[in-house]
Motif scaffolding. Structure first.
Motif, PDB file in Angstrom:
ATOM      1  N   LEU A 526       0.831  -1.205   0.000  1.00 45.02           N
ATOM      2  CA  LEU A 526       0.000   0.000   0.000  1.00 45.02           C
ATOM      3  C   LEU A 526       0.865   1.253   0.000  1.00 45.02           C
ATOM      4  O   LEU A 526       0.485   2.290  -0.562  1.00 45.02           O
ATOM      5  N   VAL A 527       2.026   1.183   0.621  1.00 44.72           N
ATOM      6  CA  VAL A 527       2.947   2.317   0.660  1.00 44.72           C
ATOM      7  C   VAL A 527       3.395   2.685  -0.750  1.00 44.72           C
ATOM      8  O   VAL A 527       3.528   3.870  -1.092  1.00 44.72           O
ATOM      9  N   VAL A 533       0.958   7.930  -5.983  1.00 41.13           N
ATOM     10  CA  VAL A 533      -0.174   8.861  -6.130  1.00 41.13           C
ATOM     11  C   VAL A 533       0.199  10.243  -5.583  1.00 41.13           C
ATOM     12  O   VAL A 533      -0.108  11.274  -6.192  1.00 41.13           O
ATOM     13  N   THR A 534       0.861  10.281  -4.442  1.00 36.65           N
ATOM     14  CA  THR A 534       1.266  11.567  -3.853  1.00 36.65           C
ATOM     15  C   THR A 534       2.201  12.313  -4.797  1.00 36.65           C
ATOM     16  O   THR A 534       2.082  13.533  -4.990  1.00 36.65           O
ATOM     17  N   LYS A 535       3.141  11.597  -5.395  1.00 36.75           N
ATOM     18  CA  LYS A 535       4.042  12.217  -6.365  1.00 36.75           C
ATOM     19  C   LYS A 535       3.267  12.730  -7.568  1.00 36.75           C
ATOM     20  O   LYS A 535       3.491  13.862  -8.041  1.00 36.75           O
ATOM     21  N   ALA A 536       2.305  11.931  -8.050  1.00 33.86           N
ATOM     22  CA  ALA A 536       1.519  12.338  -9.218  1.00 33.86           C
ATOM     23  C   ALA A 536       0.672  13.560  -8.919  1.00 33.86           C
ATOM     24  O   ALA A 536       0.463  14.441  -9.779  1.00 33.86           O
ATOM     25  N   THR A 556      -6.384  10.035   0.735  1.00 34.69           N
ATOM     26  CA  THR A 556      -6.621  10.279  -0.690  1.00 34.69           C
ATOM     27  C   THR A 556      -5.730   9.401  -1.560  1.00 34.69           C
ATOM     28  O   THR A 556      -6.161   8.896  -2.595  1.00 34.69           O
ATOM     29  N   SER A 557      -4.501   9.208  -1.115  1.00 32.07           N
ATOM     30  CA  SER A 557      -3.520   8.495  -1.944  1.00 32.07           C
ATOM     31  C   SER A 557      -3.830   7.021  -2.128  1.00 32.07           C
ATOM     32  O   SER A 557      -3.316   6.393  -3.058  1.00 32.07           O
TER      33      SER A 557
END
Length: 827
Positions: A526-527, A533-536, A556-557
């Motif tokens: 999951l990490v 996603v956070t980077k995107a 959210t991520s």
């Protein structure tokens, strides 16, 4: 004492036919031959009916240690994970071009549709480029965008194919569902092990055939190739290979019949032992089927072993009857005397076999435990068919004239080899084999220290390296980034807290730790999704490729995290560790690394907190009861995790099993012969064979695993028969007044001849297994051939050498007189 002269050795007359020496069991059997035969015929018909109920079972659960802590942990979360053992991967390769063509996509669509309707497929979890659960995602100025890799607007045009190409690149499936060279893609097929409508187990054999007939045969051609891997497919291929066992059984039976005729020169003495041994096989299989047992890939080999053991003891009976017939005894008298001389050592040997096989019950793996039961039941049947049925039948039909003449000629002109072998019972020669045995034992023990637990080969070691399955597996490994050997660690926490920063930070640290362990290819969890996603969400800036401490961002991520990376109530998030292979060293290293890391989390948190929900956990943290949500790293799942658990069970049980086998044999031999020196003569050659067989396994790179561990008990159990027969006859001759060397010479002329024939015949029979397409059967064939031959040589060479030094003839005579008075020993 009155003597009876014959072409054979001089033997006291009352020793041959004296009623006073008749045991009660002999009187009961032979005085009621008709009734006993009728009873045995009825039993045969009942078990023959049971034979029709035999079924082949290849359930995965039987091949794994269900009570091991790793497996128990896996079973708790089995329905929540997509990384179980009942998965099949099907790769579709195009030989020219890449996957981004209309023809390839059409072919892949047809294959996906065909697989979708195969019985046993979990359709909701199936993944391919055509399934809607394989999606792409990106972050734009307008926010997140995404959808299925193959959109609903796809029409096969160049524009649509370019859209598919871009979607694949955005999906993160390159190296997972799409090969690194873009020439193939995978269809990931999870299975339902039990039919939800009928409750019946999925037949992996039938499922494998469906894949071959409906997928590989139908869609493979010069342009497209199909590759299939996964444990269910491996089991299916093993089941197909197991069909060859029948051919090996028939081959062994024919070879045994030929050798037995050459040995006895008696058609009746050839057919009756074979029929008696086959009846034992029918009784064994029929009784197990009536008791509700099934046959699996390992226990299917047991009927051959039962047949072999039956022949081993049958030869002794036929040999004894032929000798007595040559002395002029009638068929009934010959059968009775052979029974009288052999039923004690025969029952001792068979009881040792049966109880020795039962020691396999120490190993908490279903297939091995069922093999133990099947082998023990088979040996119990041999006690009746070969020690009761065979002599009764021979008492009616007798040895043929050609057999009697052959026995007389053999005894009148004994082979020179027996006189040569008898020299090992001479104290002047005996030190030679003893010193050689000591050197071999020390060397073998030293070399066997390199023996490994588990598999030592890549791919499926149960199959040949050039098998269809292993070639398919090699294709998968070389063309995809994710390994086929998956080791899953389950991270447990309180409900709805698997995405809390403290938990995910622990997972992140664990992943970094495992990525630096030798043998680990990569990790994901999951990490991984959260970081991507956070980077995107931050324009792809690498500075944001990290866990955020802001819970809202974390939530959210992971909103669109793939199924299998967390469970429905967010109390468990697996870490998937991809290993280079599933060799024993790799698994041991991975397990040791996980155990070392998880020490910092074990035993520091009260068990009750793992059951807390969101509100309860927040309240506990607010009250200062606990700093953060609890974290627990639980081993293990995935095919590599299952393999690691299996290796641990085998490692823990192998020494216990071997010790218990020898303890059982020791106790039974001591109860029979009442002499420590007798037990030493029988067990020392057996122990030498065990040491050398482990050295041979080390030399041949054969690990101790589910397939080979039973061989250790089987080799000891069957090998002890030789020593028991040899020693029993040797003791009879010594008590009769012969010197040690002459006593052993007489033993070799009768029992020794039968033992050498049996050892060679059994070795030739199991040696045919070496050609089997199933590698574990070939490995068993190599080891059993070695153990049969070496146990035979040990009983013929090392046993008399030891006896010449440690046996005391006067004590043996005194012990016999104390127990039996002046009655001569049977035999």
């Amino acid at each position: 004492m009155k003597e009876k002269k014959s072409h054979y050795s001089t033997v006291p007359e009352h020793y041959i036919l004296s009623p006073e020496s008749e045991p009660w069991l002999e009187r009961f059997i032979f005085n009621n031959r008709g009734i006993v035969m009728l009873l045995l015929a009825i039993i045969t018909m009942v078990f023959a009916y049971g034979l029709s109920k035999v079924t082949l079972d290849a359930s995965i659960e039987k091949y794994i240690p269900l009570n091991h802590s790793y497996i128990q942990n896996y079973l708790v979360h089995k329905d929540e994970m997509k990384s179980g053992v009942a998965n099949v991967k099907i790769a579709v390769e195009v030989t020219n071009g890449d996957v981004f063509t209309a023809e390839y996509m059409e072919k892949l669509s047809k294959i996906s549709d065909e697989i979708f309707f195969i019985k046993g497929v979990d359709r909701s979890g199936m993944q391919s480029l055509w399934t809607p659960n394989v999606r792409w995602m990106e972050v734009t100025e307008e926010g997140f965008q995404g959808g299925p890799v193959i959109p609903s607007t796809y029409d096969g045009s160049k524009e649509s194919l370019e859209v598919v190409r871009q979607n694949v690149l955005k999906s993160g499936q390159v190296g997972r569902l799409v090969s690194n060279d873009f020439r193939s893609s995978i269809i990931d097929v999870p299975l339902i092990e039990y039919d939800p409508e009928t409750g019946e187990k999925l037949s992996y054999g039938q499922f494998s055939h469906d894949l071959e007939e409906k997928i590989r045969s139908q869609f493979s051609d010069d342009q497209y190739k199909i590759y299939i891997t996964g444990m269910p497919k491996k089991l299916g291929d093993l089941l197909d290979g197991a069909k060859s066992i029948g051919g090996f059984f028939l081959m062994a039976m024919i070879m045994t019949a030929i050798l037995l005729y050459l040995y006895s020169r008696c058609p009746k003495g050839t057919v009756v032992p074979i029929v008696a041994s086959l009846i034992a096989v029918v009784w064994q299989l029929g009784s197990l089927a009536l008791a509700g047992f099934t046959v699996d890939l390992y226990s299917v080999l047991v009927p051959f072993l039962v047949f072999a053991i039956g022949i081993s003891h049958g030869v002794q009976i036929i040999n004894g009857i032929a000798i007595e017939s040559g002395k002029g005894a009638s068929p009934v008298q010959a059968a009775r005397q052979a029974f009288r001389g052999l039923y004690v050592p025969g029952m001792l040997a068979l009881l040792s076999d049966a109880i020795g096989f039962l020691t396999l019950l120490f190993i908490d793996i279903g297939v091995i435990q069922e093999l133990a039961i099947a082998a023990s039941v088979g040996v119990a049947m041999i006690i009746v068919t070969n020690l009761v049925l065979l002599p009764i039948v021979m008492s009616y039909i007798g040895i043929s004239r050609s057999g009697v003449e052959h026995a007389r000629k053999s005894d009148a002109n004994p082979a020179a080899i027996w006189r040569g072998l008898s020299m090992f019972a001479n104290r002047k020669v005996a030190p030679i084999p003893i010193v050689i045995a000591i050197v071999m034992a020390v060397s073998g023990y030293y070399y066997s220290q390199g023996l490994k637990i588990g598999d030592l080969d890549k791919g499926a070691p149960e199959l040949r390296a050039d098998s269809r399955y292993n070639l398919d597996n090699a294709f998968m490994v070389s063309n995809y980034s994710t390994s086929a050997d998956v080791f899953v660690v389950m991270v447990e926490t309180a409900r709805e807290h698997c995405n809390s920063f403290k938990v995910m930070d622990a997972v992140d640290r664990f992943m970094w730790y495992m990525d630096n362990v030798e043998g680990v290819q990569s990790t994901t969890s999951l990490v991984t999704v959260s970081k991507l996603v956070t980077k995107a969400m931050n324009e792809g800036n690498l500075n944001w490729s990290a866990l955020s401490r802001n819970q809202t961002i974390l939530n959210t991520s992971i909103q669109r995290a793939p199924a299998g990376l967390l469970n429905p109530d967010c109390s468990m998030a697996p870490v998937i560790v991809y290993l280079n292979d599933h060799k024993a060293e790799t698994l041991e290293t991975a397990v040791a690394a996980v155990e070392k890391f998880k020490e910092q989390f074990d035993d520091h948190v009260d068990e009750k907190y793992f059951g807390y929900g969101m509100a309860e956990m927040d309240e506990a943290i607010a009250n200062g009861e606990i700093d953060s949500a609890p974290v627990r790293f639980q081993l293990a799942s995935g095919n590599a995790g299952i393999e690691a658990a299996t290796n641990q069970v085998i490692a823990d049980a192998q020494n216990t099993m071997l010790i218990f086998v020898y303890v059982v044999v020791f106790v039974l031999c001591f109860m029979t012969f009442r002499s420590f020196t007798a037990v030493a003569c029988i067990l020392i050659p057996l122990a030498l064979t065990s040491i050398l067989s482990q050295a041979l396994m080390t030399y041949l790179d054969i690990g101790v695993k589910v397939a080979t561990l039973p061989v250790i008990a089987l080799g000891v159990g069957i090998g002890v028969d030789y020593g028991i027969y040899i020693y029993n006859r040797l003791e009879v001759m010594i008590v009769a007044g012969k010197t040690m060397q002459e006593a052993f010479f007489e033993t070799l002329r009768s029992t020794g001849k039968a033992v050498s024939f049996t050892g060679i015949t059994l070795a030739i029979g199991v040696a045919t297994w070496i050609a089997s397409p199933i590698k574990f059967q070939a490995d068993m064939g190599i080891l059993l051939t070695f153990m049969f031959l070496w146990n035979m040589l040990g009983s013929l060479i090392l046993l008399p050498a030891l006896a010449s030094f440690i046996l005391r003839p006067e004590r043996m005579k005194a012990r016999h007189k104390a127990r039996h008075g002046d009655t001569p020993p049977a035999g």
